[in-house]
Design a protein around this motif. Sequence first.
Motif, PDB file in Angstrom:
ATOM      1  N   VAL A   4      -5.200  -2.514  15.077  1.00  0.00           N
ATOM      2  CA  VAL A   4      -5.596  -2.696  13.686  1.00  0.00           C
ATOM      3  C   VAL A   4      -4.379  -3.114  12.875  1.00  0.00           C
ATOM      4  CG1 VAL A   4      -6.374  -1.508  11.586  1.00  0.00           C
ATOM      5  CG2 VAL A   4      -7.542  -1.100  13.757  1.00  0.00           C
ATOM      6  N   LEU A   5      -4.541  -4.125  12.035  1.00  0.00           N
ATOM      7  CA  LEU A   5      -3.525  -4.488  11.056  1.00  0.00           C
ATOM      8  C   LEU A   5      -3.865  -3.785   9.752  1.00  0.00           C
ATOM      9  CD1 LEU A   5      -1.049  -6.170  10.212  1.00  0.00           C
ATOM     10  CD2 LEU A   5      -2.646  -7.967   9.503  1.00  0.00           C
ATOM     11  N   PHE A   6      -2.970  -2.942   9.278  1.00  0.00           N
ATOM     12  CA  PHE A   6      -3.140  -2.173   8.049  1.00  0.00           C
ATOM     13  C   PHE A   6      -2.354  -2.906   6.956  1.00  0.00           C
ATOM     14  CE2 PHE A   6      -3.484   2.434   6.412  1.00  0.00           C
ATOM     15  CZ  PHE A   6      -3.276   2.068   5.091  1.00  0.00           C
ATOM     16  N   VAL A   7      -3.064  -3.434   5.959  1.00  0.00           N
ATOM     17  CA  VAL A   7      -2.428  -4.133   4.846  1.00  0.00           C
ATOM     18  C   VAL A   7      -2.257  -3.127   3.709  1.00  0.00           C
ATOM     19  CG1 VAL A   7      -2.587  -6.036   3.206  1.00  0.00           C
ATOM     20  CG2 VAL A   7      -3.443  -6.322   5.552  1.00  0.00           C
ATOM     21  N   TYR A   8      -1.007  -2.807   3.422  1.00  0.00           N
ATOM     22  CA  TYR A   8      -0.728  -1.782   2.413  1.00  0.00           C
ATOM     23  C   TYR A   8      -0.306  -2.412   1.092  1.00  0.00           C
ATOM     24  CZ  TYR A   8       1.809   1.650  -0.334  1.00  0.00           C
ATOM     25  OH  TYR A   8       2.246   2.429  -1.375  1.00  0.00           O
ATOM     26  N   ALA A   9      -0.911  -1.935   0.016  1.00  0.00           N
ATOM     27  CA  ALA A   9      -0.473  -2.223  -1.346  1.00  0.00           C
ATOM     28  C   ALA A   9      -0.753  -0.971  -2.158  1.00  0.00           C
ATOM     29  CB  ALA A   9      -1.207  -3.433  -1.918  1.00  0.00           C
ATOM     30  N   LYS A  10      -0.276  -0.928  -3.366  1.00  0.00           N
ATOM     31  CA  LYS A  10      -0.430   0.275  -4.172  1.00  0.00           C
ATOM     32  C   LYS A  10      -1.899   0.572  -4.442  1.00  0.00           C
ATOM     33  CE  LYS A  10       4.061   0.574  -6.377  1.00  0.00           C
ATOM     34  NZ  LYS A  10       4.806   0.814  -7.632  1.00  0.00           N
ATOM     35  N   GLY A  11      -2.174   1.857  -4.653  1.00  0.00           N
ATOM     36  CA  GLY A  11      -3.537   2.299  -4.865  1.00  0.00           C
ATOM     37  C   GLY A  11      -4.141   2.855  -3.592  1.00  0.00           C
ATOM     38  N   GLY A  12      -5.303   3.450  -3.711  1.00  0.00           N
ATOM     39  CA  GLY A  12      -5.972   4.013  -2.549  1.00  0.00           C
ATOM     40  C   GLY A  12      -5.465   5.401  -2.217  1.00  0.00           C
ATOM     41  N   PRO A  13      -5.929   5.978  -1.113  1.00  0.00           N
ATOM     42  CA  PRO A  13      -5.452   7.295  -0.687  1.00  0.00           C
ATOM     43  C   PRO A  13      -3.990   7.237  -0.297  1.00  0.00           C
ATOM     44  CG  PRO A  13      -6.800   6.296   1.026  1.00  0.00           C
ATOM     45  CD  PRO A  13      -6.913   5.414  -0.175  1.00  0.00           C
ATOM     46  N   PRO A  14      -3.302   8.367  -0.253  1.00  0.00           N
ATOM     47  CA  PRO A  14      -1.886   8.360   0.136  1.00  0.00           C
ATOM     48  C   PRO A  14      -1.675   7.650   1.470  1.00  0.00           C
ATOM     49  CG  PRO A  14      -2.495  10.509  -0.724  1.00  0.00           C
ATOM     50  CD  PRO A  14      -3.768   9.722  -0.609  1.00  0.00           C
ATOM     51  N   LEU A  15      -0.621   6.850   1.539  1.00  0.00           N
ATOM     52  CA  LEU A  15      -0.383   6.032   2.726  1.00  0.00           C
ATOM     53  C   LEU A  15      -0.220   6.882   3.980  1.00  0.00           C
ATOM     54  CD1 LEU A  15       0.179   3.366   4.140  1.00  0.00           C
ATOM     55  CD2 LEU A  15       2.560   3.526   3.357  1.00  0.00           C
ATOM     56  N   GLY A  16       0.542   7.971   3.893  1.00  0.00           N
ATOM     57  CA  GLY A  16       0.745   8.810   5.069  1.00  0.00           C
ATOM     58  C   GLY A  16      -0.556   9.345   5.613  1.00  0.00           C
ATOM     59  N   TYR A  17      -1.436   9.777   4.709  1.00  0.00           N
ATOM     60  CA  TYR A  17      -2.757  10.273   5.112  1.00  0.00           C
ATOM     61  C   TYR A  17      -3.549   9.162   5.798  1.00  0.00           C
ATOM     62  CZ  TYR A  17      -7.611  11.777   4.584  1.00  0.00           C
ATOM     63  OH  TYR A  17      -8.931  12.081   4.822  1.00  0.00           O
ATOM     64  N   ALA A  18      -3.622   7.999   5.151  1.00  0.00           N
ATOM     65  CA  ALA A  18      -4.430   6.910   5.698  1.00  0.00           C
ATOM     66  C   ALA A  18      -3.891   6.433   7.040  1.00  0.00           C
ATOM     67  CB  ALA A  18      -4.480   5.755   4.703  1.00  0.00           C
ATOM     68  N   LEU A  19      -2.576   6.290   7.147  1.00  0.00           N
ATOM     69  CA  LEU A  19      -1.988   5.818   8.399  1.00  0.00           C
ATOM     70  C   LEU A  19      -2.307   6.753   9.557  1.00  0.00           C
ATOM     71  CD1 LEU A  19       1.602   4.453   7.635  1.00  0.00           C
ATOM     72  CD2 LEU A  19      -0.292   3.236   8.746  1.00  0.00           C
TER      73      LEU A  19
END
Length: 457
Positions: A4-19
């Motif tokens: 999976v390619l995870f495209v990160y930008a600001k907003g959404g759930p916390p990055l650590g949680y989502a990753l």
Amino acid sequence: MSTVLFVYAKGGPPLGYALSRVAARSAVHLLALSTLPPTAAPVAERLCASVLSPAGTERDDLVSLIVTRAEAVGADAIVTFSEYAVVAVAEASAKLGLAGAGGRSPLARDKRLMRRTWMQRGISQPQFRPVADEQELRDAAAALHLPVLLKSAWSAGSTAHQIIRSADEMPAAWHRANAVMAESAELGYAELHVAGAGGDFLVEEIVQGTADGWFEQSGWGDYVSVEGVVADGEFRPVCLSGRMPTVAPFTERAGITPVPLPDDTQRRIVALARDAVDALGLENCGTHTEIKLGADGRMWVIETAARFGGAMTVPQTEEVFGLDLIGMLVDQLLGRPVAWPAQVLTSQEARGAAGSLVVLAVDAAGDAWPDRRFWDFPTVRDAALLSAGSRLSVVAENSLPDGAPVPVYDAAAGANTMAALCLLSAADPATVLHDFQALVHALPKILPLAGATEARS
């Protein structure tokens, strides 16, 4: 193993949680369009097969950038949980023949297209007009009933909202809304794919919401959100979240899961949300739909999105209902079988309740704190303000460090002036609301005074 390619930008759930949820289902490569939060960078290093932060010039054609990176890592799916990257990721997925939100995703992003689609379907919503300059703002306000709300077509978090009560306020409101969108872009809170999106606005009538007649307990806000997903074109509602009253003009202060409404009432709300989501023609994505509540059972759709709710909405849902929505969506995009709830989940299926509180320098009435304070979570944690059994934590990724001055609240900037985000777990929604009310009342009294010797630098 899938990739999976995870495209990160600001907003959404916390990055650590989502990753962590994505990495549990597949190999994950991170394409970082925003600077990684310091607390999440080590998590990304540990969980991701690669982390790429493209240079500015590479972002000129964002869809091509995502497509190229997805091909390079052999991605079987592309995900994003940021409002600002939804359209680009949907277009990139379509170009690669991968499952995604689909070609109609702009309808769930550009509020002008969204409202026009709903108007054509006769879906209950505020009256509106798109505006591109100050003269169009004047013409739109003349066609609607004052007061009206000026809002950006591409913003999130109530950024750039301006209430206009008279014609005299229009020049200043137009100037301020445009300035806030420019400031938000500098902070990374702006649409990443559509050029000039910061200059797109609409104006809408302010419908008269009320929580009276909906909630037994006082203190609830006059709107709710329906959390859900579109799976192979079918809307699948998951649960409803309630709110505390917004801070003027419409900045969210707290979201609470689940919402304490009767089942038949929740079914009515879900039916309206279903009409709104179905009208947009989405394919495979999370959804977050906000519904305004009015007198005599009236309801209006405020907006929806082709992604899950931001802040702590997804972690709250997992804590209360045991559903890993991010992991389930990854499975959906990868073509795996997913057991989405057969019907919306309510308090009967909940394991307690959870809520997230945005710390803003305003009291319960929305008035500014009388003096400046430093943010200091240990002070808040140790103040014994909560009900027995309640647990409070700070979301470091979305919070200022201890010792930082709490920003002065700016009504136009909305959530951009937040100091911290706190997560609270309790026995039931009523307790979460009670504890949040206690925190809002106490914060301007217990946090260290700016300049006080005990405050951390």
